[in-house]
Scaffold this active site. Sequence first.
Site, PDB file in Angstrom:
ATOM      1  N   SER A   1       0.846  -1.193   0.000  1.00 17.85           N
ATOM      2  CA  SER A   1       0.000   0.000   0.000  1.00 17.85           C
ATOM      3  C   SER A   1       0.876   1.235   0.000  1.00 17.85           C
ATOM      4  O   SER A   1       2.070   1.172   0.359  1.00 17.85           O
ATOM      5  CB  SER A   1      -0.878   0.002   1.257  1.00 17.85           C
ATOM      6  OG  SER A   1      -1.540   1.237   1.435  1.00 17.85           O
TER       7      SER A   1
ATOM      8  N   TYR B   1      -2.730  -1.295  10.135  1.00 14.23           N
ATOM      9  CA  TYR B   1      -2.688  -1.445   8.685  1.00 14.23           C
ATOM     10  C   TYR B   1      -1.324  -1.022   8.138  1.00 14.23           C
ATOM     11  O   TYR B   1      -0.698  -1.741   7.347  1.00 14.23           O
ATOM     12  CB  TYR B   1      -3.799  -0.602   8.052  1.00 14.23           C
ATOM     13  CG  TYR B   1      -3.856  -0.683   6.552  1.00 14.23           C
ATOM     14  CD1 TYR B   1      -4.400  -1.788   5.917  1.00 14.23           C
ATOM     15  CD2 TYR B   1      -3.356   0.352   5.758  1.00 14.23           C
ATOM     16  CE1 TYR B   1      -4.450  -1.868   4.522  1.00 14.23           C
ATOM     17  CE2 TYR B   1      -3.405   0.289   4.379  1.00 14.23           C
ATOM     18  CZ  TYR B   1      -3.952  -0.824   3.766  1.00 14.23           C
ATOM     19  OH  TYR B   1      -3.995  -0.901   2.392  1.00 14.23           O
TER      20      TYR B   1
END
Length: 257
Positions: free
Chosen positions: A142, A155
């Site tokens: 990401s 995350y």
Amino acid sequence: MTDKNSLSDRTVVITGAARGLGAEAARLAVAGGANVVITDVLDEEGAATAAELGPKARFLHHDVTSEEDWQRVAEFALAEFGRIDGLVNNAGVSTGQPLETETVEHFRKVIDINLTAVFIGMKTVIPLMKGNGGGSIVNISSAAGLMGLALTSSYGASKWGVRGLTKVGAVELGTAKVRVNSVHPGMVYTPMTASVGIQQGDGNYPNTPMGRVGEAGEIAEAVVFLLSDAASYITGAELAVDGGWTTGPTVKYVMGQ
């Protein structure tokens, strides 16, 4: 002349591929000639995606945190198509809350799904790829694995971990001709992000240089490229597909000022 972008006669396992980015990667891989094993916990959507893609696609229910499920996926791919040449570790959860209020239980759950599962998947397919004389692993990280983003303690940590694990794999497996790369999407329009108000189109995401969110197909193109021989000398790379988001803050520039 050989088409280096072709995935003909190869078998690719793509996790979290019932919808969104994973489903788009599956569509492009099949279009490129690959056999694809789609895995997900979303059984109805996964089966529908596989049916849409035709005889070169199969669906299997898959808990990516389970070693037993990973072994079952490998055995299924071998039984259906005879080999595994590519793995796309796409399954994951997106979550955000302040570090101060993040619970240990939730943090561990996110790490298990987003990072430990990637490790198990790599560990499962590496011997099979070595037996084939090589392969390609693409781990979906990401933009949050390239920079610090607020509200992404679990995350962000998991995605930085995926980035690091990718580099370890690339170093260890280079001479075995198993390439390992990470893709780092920015904000992308998918069913999941649409549910929290993300919109398509120019001007809807002004904090990126391109001024918009990405489309799942744009990320999938990068994934399929890394699976192919067109990327034969690329390993250990971190490919940001984020509209320039991770290059730095967006500042409007006007000539003469």
